[in-house]
Design a protein around this motif. Sequence first.
Motif, mmCIF file in Angstrom:
data_model
loop_
_atom_site.group_PDB
_atom_site.id
_atom_site.type_symbol
_atom_site.label_atom_id
_atom_site.label_comp_id
_atom_site.label_asym_id
_atom_site.label_seq_id
_atom_site.Cartn_x
_atom_site.Cartn_y
_atom_site.Cartn_z
ATOM 1 N N GLU A 10 0.869 -1.185 0.090
ATOM 2 C CA GLU A 10 0.186 0.235 0.053
ATOM 3 C C GLU A 10 0.763 1.078 0.229
ATOM 4 O O GLU A 10 2.131 1.691 1.002
ATOM 5 C CB GLU A 10 -0.892 0.291 1.287
ATOM 6 N N ASN A 11 0.708 2.043 -0.795
ATOM 7 C CA ASN A 11 1.689 3.423 -0.977
ATOM 8 C C ASN A 11 0.940 4.220 -0.173
ATOM 9 O O ASN A 11 -0.541 5.028 0.125
ATOM 10 C CB ASN A 11 1.278 3.884 -2.111
ATOM 11 N N ALA A 12 1.712 5.064 1.478
ATOM 12 C CA ALA A 12 1.604 5.592 1.779
ATOM 13 C C ALA A 12 0.949 6.702 1.256
ATOM 14 O O ALA A 12 0.988 7.646 2.304
ATOM 15 C CB ALA A 12 3.061 5.645 2.715
ATOM 16 N N HIS A 13 1.933 7.567 0.409
ATOM 17 C CA HIS A 13 1.476 8.853 0.089
ATOM 18 C C HIS A 13 0.318 8.983 -0.918
ATOM 19 O O HIS A 13 -0.605 9.747 -0.826
ATOM 20 C CB HIS A 13 2.000 9.260 -0.770
ATOM 21 N N ARG A 14 -0.599 7.743 -1.210
ATOM 22 C CA ARG A 14 -2.323 7.615 -1.356
ATOM 23 C C ARG A 14 -2.723 6.411 -1.240
ATOM 24 O O ARG A 14 -2.753 5.283 -1.425
ATOM 25 C CB ARG A 14 -1.606 7.119 -3.235
ATOM 26 N N CYS A 15 -3.249 6.886 -0.196
ATOM 27 C CA CYS A 15 -4.103 6.293 0.912
ATOM 28 C C CYS A 15 -5.377 5.090 0.319
ATOM 29 O O CYS A 15 -6.318 5.044 -1.010
ATOM 30 C CB CYS A 15 -4.595 6.954 1.840
ATOM 31 N N GLY A 16 -4.949 4.486 0.435
ATOM 32 C CA GLY A 16 -6.106 2.818 -0.523
ATOM 33 C C GLY A 16 -5.148 1.823 -1.718
ATOM 34 O O GLY A 16 -6.174 1.702 -2.077
ATOM 35 N N ILE A 17 -4.313 2.942 -2.491
ATOM 36 C CA ILE A 17 -3.518 2.493 -3.505
ATOM 37 C C ILE A 17 -2.477 2.034 -3.264
ATOM 38 O O ILE A 17 -2.110 1.592 -2.212
ATOM 39 C CB ILE A 17 -3.252 4.268 -4.014
ATOM 40 N N PHE A 18 -2.503 0.256 -4.346
ATOM 41 C CA PHE A 18 -1.324 -0.282 -4.089
ATOM 42 C C PHE A 18 -0.867 0.351 -5.153
ATOM 43 O O PHE A 18 -0.860 -0.248 -6.147
ATOM 44 C CB PHE A 18 -1.963 -1.545 -3.919
ATOM 45 N N SER A 19 0.583 -0.197 -4.463
ATOM 46 C CA SER A 19 1.220 0.008 -5.735
ATOM 47 C C SER A 19 1.733 -1.380 -5.595
ATOM 48 O O SER A 19 2.471 -1.792 -5.228
ATOM 49 C CB SER A 19 2.571 1.278 -5.547
ATOM 50 N N HIS A 20 2.856 -1.594 -7.402
ATOM 51 C CA HIS A 20 3.428 -2.905 -7.143
ATOM 52 C C HIS A 20 4.899 -2.616 -7.507
ATOM 53 O O HIS A 20 5.679 -0.910 -8.227
ATOM 54 C CB HIS A 20 3.297 -3.304 -8.736
ATOM 55 N N SER A 21 6.190 -3.505 -6.890
ATOM 56 C CA SER A 21 7.518 -3.386 -7.428
ATOM 57 C C SER A 21 8.583 -4.662 -7.613
ATOM 58 O O SER A 21 7.521 -5.654 -6.874
ATOM 59 C CB SER A 21 7.565 -2.205 -6.555
ATOM 60 N N THR A 22 9.382 -4.538 -8.513
ATOM 61 C CA THR A 22 9.876 -5.972 -8.642
ATOM 62 C C THR A 22 10.966 -4.971 -7.788
ATOM 63 O O THR A 22 11.858 -3.873 -8.112
ATOM 64 C CB THR A 22 9.758 -6.025 -9.812
ATOM 65 N N SER A 23 11.413 -5.699 -6.602
ATOM 66 C CA SER A 23 12.899 -5.431 -5.842
ATOM 67 C C SER A 23 13.445 -6.201 -6.189
ATOM 68 O O SER A 23 13.968 -7.455 -6.126
ATOM 69 C CB SER A 23 12.756 -5.354 -4.433
ATOM 70 N N ALA A 24 15.000 -5.525 -6.588
ATOM 71 C CA ALA A 24 15.907 -5.771 -6.836
ATOM 72 C C ALA A 24 16.816 -6.576 -5.724
ATOM 73 O O ALA A 24 16.248 -6.321 -4.770
ATOM 74 C CB ALA A 24 16.586 -5.297 -7.548
ATOM 75 N N LEU A 25 17.141 -7.656 -5.377
ATOM 76 C CA LEU A 25 17.334 -8.240 -4.672
ATOM 77 C C LEU A 25 19.652 -8.455 -4.834
ATOM 78 O O LEU A 25 20.316 -8.426 -5.521
ATOM 79 C CB LEU A 25 17.661 -10.086 -4.098
#
Length: 123
Positions: free
Chosen positions: A105-120
């Motif tokens: 959940e994106n903290a800046h946009r309440c209720g909006i989910f963000s997707h990410s592919t996080s590099a490891l």
Amino acid sequence: MPNFISEDDIEQAVLAKLKQHGFNLLNCFTTNSDDLNDRSNRTDKSEVIFSDRLKAAIRLNPNLPAEAIAQGLETLTNKRQLMSPIAANREIDRLIRDGIPIEYENAHRCGIFSHSTSALSLP
């Protein structure tokens, strides 16, 4: 006496190479196989991933919230016992090379989910 390479010779050579590459080694041997006082912080000897050491060593996108990082670690360490060892290894390799897909959940946009592919990355 014939010359041969024992399993211990191979293990010691691999451990020496890992140490040369900056890995910290932990000998978890205990005389009693039920003794959990082996400095690994495991709750069960069948655990093969030392979660506390992995969390300390792993680096995910630092801009992600803590729950997203926890989700990425959970994805990486999921048990894969229903998969063949080759398929499980390929999946983990893909996650390490291509990144771990994470939804948070994106903290800046309440209720909006963000997707990410996080590099490891590991040290």
